[in-house]
Write a protein that holds these residues in place. Structure first.
Motif, PDB file in Angstrom:
ATOM      1  N   LEU A 203       1.245  -0.987  -0.071  1.00 27.00           N
ATOM      2  CA  LEU A 203      -0.292   0.129   0.013  1.00 27.00           C
ATOM      3  C   LEU A 203       0.756   1.151  -0.193  1.00 27.00           C
ATOM      4  CD1 LEU A 203      -2.687  -0.691   2.386  1.00 27.00           C
ATOM      5  CD2 LEU A 203      -3.108  -1.187   0.050  1.00 27.00           C
ATOM      6  N   PRO A 204       0.454   2.189  -1.421  1.00 24.20           N
ATOM      7  CA  PRO A 204       1.902   3.564  -0.838  1.00 24.20           C
ATOM      8  C   PRO A 204       1.059   4.549   0.234  1.00 24.20           C
ATOM      9  CG  PRO A 204       0.182   3.178  -2.685  1.00 24.20           C
ATOM     10  CD  PRO A 204      -0.149   2.238  -2.200  1.00 24.20           C
ATOM     11  N   ARG A 205       2.046   4.772   0.775  1.00 23.10           N
ATOM     12  CA  ARG A 205       1.837   6.301   1.657  1.00 23.10           C
ATOM     13  C   ARG A 205       0.652   5.571   3.038  1.00 23.10           C
ATOM     14  NH1 ARG A 205       1.096   7.941  -3.315  1.00 23.10           N
ATOM     15  NH2 ARG A 205      -1.137   8.372  -3.341  1.00 23.10           N
ATOM     16  N   ALA A 206       0.962   4.008   3.076  1.00 21.52           N
ATOM     17  CA  ALA A 206      -0.172   4.082   3.621  1.00 21.52           C
ATOM     18  C   ALA A 206      -0.270   4.599   5.008  1.00 21.52           C
ATOM     19  CB  ALA A 206      -0.675   2.500   3.635  1.00 21.52           C
ATOM     20  N   THR A 207      -1.201   4.952   5.801  1.00 20.00           N
ATOM     21  CA  THR A 207      -1.052   5.521   7.136  1.00 20.00           C
ATOM     22  C   THR A 207      -1.801   4.487   8.011  1.00 20.00           C
ATOM     23  OG1 THR A 207      -2.359   8.047   6.377  1.00 20.00           O
ATOM     24  CG2 THR A 207      -2.607   7.518   8.805  1.00 20.00           C
ATOM     25  N   ALA A 208      -0.691   4.047   9.220  1.00 21.79           N
ATOM     26  CA  ALA A 208      -1.336   2.731  10.165  1.00 21.79           C
ATOM     27  C   ALA A 208      -2.756   3.283  10.841  1.00 21.79           C
ATOM     28  CB  ALA A 208      -0.317   3.145  11.457  1.00 21.79           C
ATOM     29  N   PRO A 209      -3.617   1.774  10.405  1.00 28.81           N
ATOM     30  CA  PRO A 209      -4.250   2.126  10.668  1.00 28.81           C
ATOM     31  C   PRO A 209      -4.912   1.941  12.862  1.00 28.81           C
ATOM     32  CG  PRO A 209      -4.163   0.470   9.807  1.00 28.81           C
ATOM     33  CD  PRO A 209      -3.123   0.824  10.159  1.00 28.81           C
ATOM     34  N   TYR A 210      -5.650   2.993  12.351  1.00 27.74           N
ATOM     35  CA  TYR A 210      -6.699   3.128  14.061  1.00 27.74           C
ATOM     36  C   TYR A 210      -5.229   4.552  14.967  1.00 27.74           C
ATOM     37  CZ  TYR A 210     -10.893   0.914  12.312  1.00 27.74           C
ATOM     38  OH  TYR A 210     -11.856   0.140  12.279  1.00 27.74           O
ATOM     39  N   GLY A 211      -4.189   4.949  13.831  1.00 25.00           N
ATOM     40  CA  GLY A 211      -3.395   5.595  14.702  1.00 25.00           C
ATOM     41  C   GLY A 211      -2.319   4.664  15.606  1.00 25.00           C
ATOM     42  N   GLY A 212      -2.214   3.455  14.692  1.00 25.52           N
ATOM     43  CA  GLY A 212      -1.100   2.382  15.510  1.00 25.52           C
ATOM     44  C   GLY A 212      -1.299   1.609  16.030  1.00 25.52           C
ATOM     45  N   LEU A 213      -2.364   1.908  16.770  1.00 21.41           N
ATOM     46  CA  LEU A 213      -3.007   0.979  17.630  1.00 21.41           C
ATOM     47  C   LEU A 213      -2.680  -0.742  17.711  1.00 21.41           C
ATOM     48  CD1 LEU A 213      -4.685   0.846  20.455  1.00 21.41           C
ATOM     49  CD2 LEU A 213      -6.767   0.180  19.366  1.00 21.41           C
ATOM     50  N   HIS A 214      -2.537  -0.958  16.497  1.00 21.28           N
ATOM     51  CA  HIS A 214      -2.180  -2.413  16.539  1.00 21.28           C
ATOM     52  C   HIS A 214      -0.863  -3.110  17.317  1.00 21.28           C
ATOM     53  CE1 HIS A 214      -1.614  -6.712  15.215  1.00 21.28           C
ATOM     54  NE2 HIS A 214      -0.839  -6.339  14.825  1.00 21.28           N
ATOM     55  N   GLU A 215      -0.196  -1.606  16.401  1.00 20.33           N
ATOM     56  CA  GLU A 215       1.298  -2.491  16.620  1.00 20.33           C
ATOM     57  C   GLU A 215       1.312  -1.936  18.994  1.00 20.33           C
ATOM     58  OE1 GLU A 215       0.412  -0.544  13.984  1.00 20.33           O
ATOM     59  OE2 GLU A 215       1.257  -1.162  12.667  1.00 20.33           O
ATOM     60  N   ASP A 216       0.884  -0.592  19.079  1.00 21.77           N
ATOM     61  CA  ASP A 216       0.854  -0.202  20.256  1.00 21.77           C
ATOM     62  C   ASP A 216       0.427  -1.487  21.379  1.00 21.77           C
ATOM     63  OD1 ASP A 216       0.828   1.006  22.598  1.00 21.77           O
ATOM     64  OD2 ASP A 216      -1.095   0.966  23.065  1.00 21.77           O
ATOM     65  N   LEU A 217      -0.753  -2.739  20.767  1.00 19.43           N
ATOM     66  CA  LEU A 217      -1.422  -3.447  21.476  1.00 19.43           C
ATOM     67  C   LEU A 217      -0.427  -4.845  21.309  1.00 19.43           C
ATOM     68  CD1 LEU A 217      -4.872  -3.101  20.408  1.00 19.43           C
ATOM     69  CD2 LEU A 217      -3.854  -3.025  22.920  1.00 19.43           C
ATOM     70  N   ARG A 218      -0.192  -4.279  20.240  1.00 16.51           N
ATOM     71  CA  ARG A 218       1.424  -6.476  20.072  1.00 16.51           C
ATOM     72  C   ARG A 218       2.003  -5.206  21.620  1.00 16.51           C
ATOM     73  NH1 ARG A 218       2.430 -10.788  17.596  1.00 16.51           N
ATOM     74  NH2 ARG A 218       3.413 -10.319  16.457  1.00 16.51           N
TER      75      ARG A 218
END
Length: 335
Positions: free
Chosen positions: A312-327
């Motif tokens: 995905l070009p220039r993609a913004t992290a979904p929901y403000g990067g919440l998935h990475e934070d929860l990981r």
């Protein structure tokens, strides 16, 4: 981070999404360690147990929950990050049930043929090897299959005061039976009622795409998850993010409509994440989307549509990067 453990008693299970009083209130940010029974309620324990004798279809897919999430209001987004899925028994069960399944006569696909034989298979779990053992019923063939734990049901209360069977997938999630719902992913669900009222259950020790006979390797499960709440932005259909993909789930009949729902939602989500015009997103998704079938046996069929995030070009992290934070938060639990 708080870790709350909960094992329901037999009288605490829910068999619908909606129409059930909450079993517990939780705050956003809470980690839950939940026990859930298998789809048969533990009734099929040997190959001599058959569904027509042992299973009451009014009481299948027992749900652990519902849980009231403090602050959740209609229109919000409930995020559930699955930290770990651990088989809670040393065996799982699968069955060919009368007039149920993808390759037999059913009440929806009626023919003059008799139903397939009511048959049960028991799979032994080998934790040290990470396998479940398939043993044929009509020959001496045996094989070890890799454990691939997943949740068949995750959902919130539907809108409009509805109570929907735990056998049904729809906008609210429910019995989607997608192997994509495994440890390490975050599922995003639109909140329809105050408190969200989410439940989980229907653990599978593994399942092929489509769940063609109607049942997976059904097993009791210990699920560790983190609950989070995003104010507003509730998706119309369930969305899932893994470390590598974003995906959407559509549920309907016929299956083509499930596919369309999932793909339409994915096209719009990709537009939101990338800033692409809808037509450009449609064209890009046409070339990179994978569409694994979740189930072709439930009251509604479910299809996932997924794209690799690195395409995905220039993609913004979904929901403000919440998935990475929860990981990151999940890793601190040491599970």
């Amino acid at each position: 981070m708080d870790l709350v453990e909960f094992t329901p008693t037999a009288d605490q299970y829910a068999y619908t999404f909606g129409g059930v009083r909450p079993i517990m209130r939780v705050k956003p940010g809470t980690a839950l360690r939940l026990w859930s029974d298998d789809a048969f309620g533990g009734k099929l324990r040997s190959v001599d147990d058959v569904s027509s004798d042992k299973v009451d279809l009014r009481y299948v897919n027992p749900q652990t929950g519902p849980f009231w999430v403090e602050g959740a209001e209609p229109g919000d987004t409930l995020a559930l990050h699955v930290v770990a899925l651990e088989p809670a028994r040393d065996w799982g069960a699968s069955a060919a049930m009368p007039f149920f399944g993808g390759l037999t006569s059913t009440d929806r696909f009626a023919t003059l043929q008799d139903h397939l034989p009511d048959t049960t298979w028991i799979y032994e779990v080998d934790r040290s090897r990470g396998t479940v053992g398939f043993a044929a019923r009509h020959s001496d063939h045996q094989i070890e299959l890799p454990l691939a734990p997943m949740l068949g049901t995750v959902g919130v209360a539907p809108a409009g005061g509805e109570a929907r069977s735990s056998l049904v997938p729809d906008r609210f999630g429910g019995n989607m039976d997608t192997p994509e719902l495994r440890a390490g992913v975050t599922i995003f669900l639109g909140v329809n009622v105050e408190g969200a009222l989410f439940s989980i259950g229907d653990g599978h020790y593994r399942q092929g795409e489509g769940e063609s006979c109607g049942t997976a390797v059904e097993g009791a499960m210990t699920t560790t998850l983190i609950v989070e709440l995003i104010k507003g932005g509730g998706p119309g259909w369930p969305r899932i993010e893994s470390d590598t993909h974003v995906m959407t789930i559509g549920s309907s009949r016929p299956m083509e409509d499930s596919w369309r729902i999932a793909n339409v939602d994915l096209v719009h989500w990709v537009s939101e994440l990338t800033g692409l015009h809808t037509m450009d997103s449609y064209q890009l998704c046409s070339q990179i989307t994978e569409a694994p079938i979740a189930n072709v046996v439930d009251a509604n069929y479910s299809v996932a549509a997924k794209v690799a995030k690195d395409l995905l070009p220039r993609a913004t992290a979904p929901y403000g990067g919440l998935h990475e934070d929860l990981r990151t938060r999940g890793a601190t639990l040491g599970i």
